[in-house]
Design a protein around this motif. Sequence first.
Motif, PDB file in Angstrom:
ATOM      1  N   ARG A  36    -112.458 111.987  52.332  1.00  0.00           N
ATOM      2  CA  ARG A  36    -113.179 111.599  51.173  1.00  0.00           C
ATOM      3  C   ARG A  36    -112.851 112.533  50.103  1.00  0.00           C
ATOM      4  NH1 ARG A  36    -118.089 111.400  53.167  1.00  0.00           N
ATOM      5  NH2 ARG A  36    -117.836 109.205  53.311  1.00  0.00           N
ATOM      6  N   LEU A  37    -112.466 113.823  50.171  1.00  0.00           N
ATOM      7  CA  LEU A  37    -112.072 114.677  49.206  1.00  0.00           C
ATOM      8  C   LEU A  37    -110.745 114.421  48.764  1.00  0.00           C
ATOM      9  CD1 LEU A  37    -112.620 117.209  47.651  1.00  0.00           C
ATOM     10  CD2 LEU A  37    -111.794 118.715  49.529  1.00  0.00           C
ATOM     11  N   VAL A  38    -109.775 114.038  49.573  1.00  0.00           N
ATOM     12  CA  VAL A  38    -108.629 113.669  49.195  1.00  0.00           C
ATOM     13  C   VAL A  38    -108.749 112.487  48.272  1.00  0.00           C
ATOM     14  CG1 VAL A  38    -106.402 112.716  49.798  1.00  0.00           C
ATOM     15  CG2 VAL A  38    -107.355 114.574  51.194  1.00  0.00           C
ATOM     16  N   VAL A  44    -109.920 111.401  40.413  1.00  0.00           N
ATOM     17  CA  VAL A  44    -109.963 112.425  39.294  1.00  0.00           C
ATOM     18  C   VAL A  44    -108.617 112.603  38.559  1.00  0.00           C
ATOM     19  CG1 VAL A  44    -110.648 114.748  38.822  1.00  0.00           C
ATOM     20  CG2 VAL A  44    -111.914 113.662  40.323  1.00  0.00           C
ATOM     21  N   ASN A  45    -107.618 112.787  39.238  1.00  0.00           N
ATOM     22  CA  ASN A  45    -106.278 112.803  38.568  1.00  0.00           C
ATOM     23  C   ASN A  45    -106.056 111.674  37.940  1.00  0.00           C
ATOM     24  OD1 ASN A  45    -103.604 114.094  38.280  1.00  0.00           O
ATOM     25  ND2 ASN A  45    -102.979 112.819  39.711  1.00  0.00           N
ATOM     26  N   LEU A  46    -106.318 110.357  38.628  1.00  0.00           N
ATOM     27  CA  LEU A  46    -106.030 109.171  38.163  1.00  0.00           C
ATOM     28  C   LEU A  46    -106.747 109.004  36.645  1.00  0.00           C
ATOM     29  CD1 LEU A  46    -104.677 106.268  38.139  1.00  0.00           C
ATOM     30  CD2 LEU A  46    -106.519 105.674  39.724  1.00  0.00           C
ATOM     31  N   GLY A  47    -108.191 109.406  36.694  1.00  0.00           N
ATOM     32  CA  GLY A  47    -109.216 109.262  35.602  1.00  0.00           C
ATOM     33  C   GLY A  47    -108.490 110.092  34.614  1.00  0.00           C
ATOM     34  N   LEU A  48    -108.178 111.388  34.794  1.00  0.00           N
ATOM     35  CA  LEU A  48    -107.655 112.107  33.707  1.00  0.00           C
ATOM     36  C   LEU A  48    -106.396 111.559  32.920  1.00  0.00           C
ATOM     37  CD1 LEU A  48    -107.735 115.666  35.186  1.00  0.00           C
ATOM     38  CD2 LEU A  48    -109.032 114.788  33.430  1.00  0.00           C
ATOM     39  N   SER A  49    -105.554 110.719  33.948  1.00  0.00           N
ATOM     40  CA  SER A  49    -104.401 110.250  33.397  1.00  0.00           C
ATOM     41  C   SER A  49    -104.795 109.059  32.442  1.00  0.00           C
ATOM     42  CB  SER A  49    -103.295 109.602  34.470  1.00  0.00           C
ATOM     43  OG  SER A  49    -102.799 111.044  35.077  1.00  0.00           O
ATOM     44  N   TYR A 127     -95.653 113.844  48.509  1.00  0.00           N
ATOM     45  CA  TYR A 127     -94.430 113.758  47.638  1.00  0.00           C
ATOM     46  C   TYR A 127     -94.931 113.537  46.270  1.00  0.00           C
ATOM     47  CZ  TYR A 127     -91.407 114.016  51.880  1.00  0.00           C
ATOM     48  OH  TYR A 127     -90.671 114.252  52.885  1.00  0.00           O
ATOM     49  N   ILE A 128     -95.843 112.399  46.029  1.00  0.00           N
ATOM     50  CA  ILE A 128     -96.555 112.154  45.036  1.00  0.00           C
ATOM     51  C   ILE A 128     -97.083 113.490  44.056  1.00  0.00           C
ATOM     52  CG2 ILE A 128     -98.432 110.775  43.570  1.00  0.00           C
ATOM     53  CD1 ILE A 128     -97.664 108.491  45.592  1.00  0.00           C
ATOM     54  N   CYS A 129     -97.843 114.165  45.091  1.00  0.00           N
ATOM     55  CA  CYS A 129     -98.576 115.522  44.462  1.00  0.00           C
ATOM     56  C   CYS A 129     -97.681 116.422  43.987  1.00  0.00           C
ATOM     57  CB  CYS A 129     -99.436 115.911  45.582  1.00  0.00           C
ATOM     58  SG  CYS A 129    -100.759 115.087  45.939  1.00  0.00           S
ATOM     59  N   ILE A 130     -96.470 116.855  44.851  1.00  0.00           N
ATOM     60  CA  ILE A 130     -95.296 117.785  44.409  1.00  0.00           C
ATOM     61  C   ILE A 130     -94.647 117.285  43.297  1.00  0.00           C
ATOM     62  CG2 ILE A 130     -93.383 118.779  45.204  1.00  0.00           C
ATOM     63  CD1 ILE A 130     -94.829 118.777  47.896  1.00  0.00           C
ATOM     64  N   ALA A 131     -94.137 115.913  43.044  1.00  0.00           N
ATOM     65  CA  ALA A 131     -93.581 115.584  41.998  1.00  0.00           C
ATOM     66  C   ALA A 131     -94.443 115.456  40.823  1.00  0.00           C
ATOM     67  CB  ALA A 131     -93.095 114.078  42.244  1.00  0.00           C
ATOM     68  N   GLY A 132     -95.612 115.054  41.022  1.00  0.00           N
ATOM     69  CA  GLY A 132     -96.545 114.998  39.885  1.00  0.00           C
ATOM     70  C   GLY A 132     -96.787 116.522  39.175  1.00  0.00           C
ATOM     71  N   LEU A 133     -97.049 117.378  39.882  1.00  0.00           N
ATOM     72  CA  LEU A 133     -97.206 118.773  39.882  1.00  0.00           C
ATOM     73  C   LEU A 133     -95.778 119.527  38.948  1.00  0.00           C
ATOM     74  CD1 LEU A 133     -99.078 121.283  39.788  1.00  0.00           C
ATOM     75  CD2 LEU A 133     -98.362 121.872  42.027  1.00  0.00           C
ATOM     76  N   VAL A 158    -104.268 121.521  37.827  1.00  0.00           N
ATOM     77  CA  VAL A 158    -105.264 122.254  38.699  1.00  0.00           C
ATOM     78  C   VAL A 158    -105.774 121.110  39.783  1.00  0.00           C
ATOM     79  CG1 VAL A 158    -107.638 122.913  38.860  1.00  0.00           C
ATOM     80  CG2 VAL A 158    -106.243 123.816  37.019  1.00  0.00           C
ATOM     81  N   VAL A 159    -106.162 119.924  39.303  1.00  0.00           N
ATOM     82  CA  VAL A 159    -106.407 118.801  40.345  1.00  0.00           C
ATOM     83  C   VAL A 159    -105.226 118.423  41.340  1.00  0.00           C
ATOM     84  CG1 VAL A 159    -106.950 116.476  40.455  1.00  0.00           C
ATOM     85  CG2 VAL A 159    -108.048 117.837  38.766  1.00  0.00           C
ATOM     86  N   LEU A 160    -104.090 118.593  41.017  1.00  0.00           N
ATOM     87  CA  LEU A 160    -102.958 118.311  41.863  1.00  0.00           C
ATOM     88  C   LEU A 160    -102.743 119.234  42.790  1.00  0.00           C
ATOM     89  CD1 LEU A 160    -100.327 116.557  39.406  1.00  0.00           C
ATOM     90  CD2 LEU A 160    -101.429 115.537  41.404  1.00  0.00           C
ATOM     91  N   VAL A 161    -102.940 120.728  42.355  1.00  0.00           N
ATOM     92  CA  VAL A 161    -102.968 121.974  43.168  1.00  0.00           C
ATOM     93  C   VAL A 161    -104.007 121.640  44.326  1.00  0.00           C
ATOM     94  CG1 VAL A 161    -103.288 124.322  43.474  1.00  0.00           C
ATOM     95  CG2 VAL A 161    -101.551 123.545  41.937  1.00  0.00           C
TER      96      VAL A 161
END
Length: 180
Positions: A36-38, A44-49, A127-133, A158-161
């Motif tokens: 659920r946290l993931v 949250v990341n999507l909402g910021l975008s 991979y998406i997280c690392i590439a996004g960061l 911060v959200v991606l980390v």
Amino acid sequence: MHPSSNSEFGRNPLPGAPPVQLPPDSAARPVDSPLRLVIILMFVNLGLSVLTTIITLILREDVLNFQLAHSHLPPDAPPAEVAMVRRTLESALWSKLGATVLVSALYIWRAYALRRGSRGAYVRLYYICIAGLIGVVYLILAGQYPVWMRVEQGLQAVVLVALIFAVSRKEVRNRFAKPR
């Protein structure tokens, strides 16, 4: 004998079939707290975008003017060159906005796949997280955008980390471990 002449008209002479128990829908099973946290961090990341995309659409002329003012054009650049750089910046801005829409659909699709227990979705999320960061850090360091956008990009970093840490938790890794 014709069925209408049967005294038991309306009754089925065959025995009923046993009840069928369908397997539970894996997408409907409860999502545990680590997963659920993931999923929350993904959205949250999507909402910021999405928020940044909407604000960028509203302020696109200001963003383009900022980028043009901070480009490496000489002060005495011919108007045709300035117009060409502005068109390039505008195309890049629209591409970024289009990418946000695409990533939005991808995130929703990945969240459902994660709920179903898809190991492939789990690996791709890494991979998406690392590439996004990497992308967000590059955008912050390049300084191509106004300060308010860099602040938002910092929040996204911060959200991606946090998402990378959440995905790396033992409970989540075990849920998506390779079958042995």
